[in-house]
Design a protein around this motif. Sequence first.
Motif, PDB file in Angstrom:
ATOM      1  N   ARG A 121      48.212  40.625  35.033  1.00  0.00           N
ATOM      2  CA  ARG A 121      47.354  39.432  35.070  1.00  0.00           C
ATOM      3  C   ARG A 121      47.287  38.783  36.454  1.00  0.00           C
ATOM      4  N   ALA A 139      47.503  44.660  33.754  1.00  0.00           N
ATOM      5  CA  ALA A 139      48.419  44.115  32.753  1.00  0.00           C
ATOM      6  C   ALA A 139      49.249  42.970  33.316  1.00  0.00           C
ATOM      7  N   ASP A 195      40.749  42.403  27.786  1.00  0.00           N
ATOM      8  CA  ASP A 195      41.564  43.611  27.908  1.00  0.00           C
ATOM      9  C   ASP A 195      40.840  44.869  27.440  1.00  0.00           C
ATOM     10  N   THR A 216      39.767  41.935  37.402  1.00  0.00           N
ATOM     11  CA  THR A 216      40.687  41.651  36.298  1.00  0.00           C
ATOM     12  C   THR A 216      40.733  40.163  35.956  1.00  0.00           C
TER      13      THR A 216
END
Lengths: 223, 223
Positions: free
Chosen positions: B108, B106, B180, B168
Amino acid sequence: MGTAAATPGGATRRPRADAERNRQRIVAAALDVLLEHGPDAPLDEIARRAGVGNATVYRHFPDRPALIRNVLIAVMDETAGFAEEALAEEPDAAQALRRFVHQAAASRLGATAAALKPWFDKDAPDYVAAREHLNSAVQALVERGQDSGGLRPDIAVSDVIVILSQLTRPLPGTDCPLTDRFVHRFLDVLLDGLCTPNPSPLSGEPISFEALRLRCEPGGDEA
Amino acid sequence: MGTAAATPGGATRRPRADAERNRQRIVAAALDVLLEHGPDAPLDEIARRAGVGNATVYRHFPDRPALIRNVLIAVMDETAGFAEEALAEEPDAAQALRRFVHQAAASRLGATAAALKPWFDKDAPDYVAAREHLNSAVQALVERGQDSGGLRPDIAVSDVIVILSQLTRPLPGTDCPLTDRFVHRFLDVLLDGLCTPNPSPLSGEPISFEALRLRCEPGGDEA
């Protein structure tokens, strides 16, 4: 094979095998040059490394997007070939998957897709065919792995291909000469996660290639 | 807090808390704008989204590389904070690692490092400090995991951070709105590989951050 035949007009006609060999040399040189210099890499340098003239490059590939597309297609076909060989030659399903995953790293699929995918039309029929070839080759490996019980049942072929591409991408911002030293470690960890006898529940749903294509590629439908 | 004090010259002096709040808003806006538009994103747009004037941006960040560096530092500090919180709040070592890995997605970190790392000096003391903060926070999680037997003993903190960053990252060439949806699946597979009770031997050696920095970052020693 390999001999030149005279045409009625007196010019020398290269037999198809020579043309195919040149084409392969251009694609191999273009892969190296495009990964080093990016999608704007000079075609002169590609021709030079392939040992052919610029005109020969243009005869095979009418424009830069066609060359770039064919480089990625070659890498995808090579990767599909690794999957097919592993399936044919490895009696153990988990070992077949392991062999494929490590060979796929050597084919530089992650690096090539990352560098080249934005630069051509993803609806070109030869690209669509290469994508389907790769998907079905990996699908066969995944299905055998799941049938044998060696591969977790909740993983989709799209998960395997996208994880593999992500893990084998070059590190950000550089041509890191060390990538090859650790990428195989990462793939070993991945394989242990894929082949664990006690899988944890996976978050979310596997994503379909169709959704990826429609929503995640330039020119795709953003809706 | 939040009140303005009159200086002897009659001008309004913003208290430090306001300045810090502005700084955080600029960094948060810059993160979004830089990820959307890349390192050349217009500073006007960053100021506009932060709700401040351009002069305020320049007062906090004298040049673009300083702004870019501070955006990545903020993401690294946030990620380090997730590691510290997970360690402090989760009694089970494997669960602490699981919580950290999913929270890190989350933040990033992968996207930000990929987009921003090439664009500033990696020897800047504040960046070096942020890197050490992140490394030692993750190191503490990894050590507790390995001490408890939940995490494979042959994995290094550098492996965990680099794998996590790679998994990610946004997919190549696009702002894929679906990332996501599947990145947490990949992280679940990764965690199963990290926490397997029967780890396969890992290929090669873990890479040190020092080697990565020296050989894999722009301006590093290529020898």
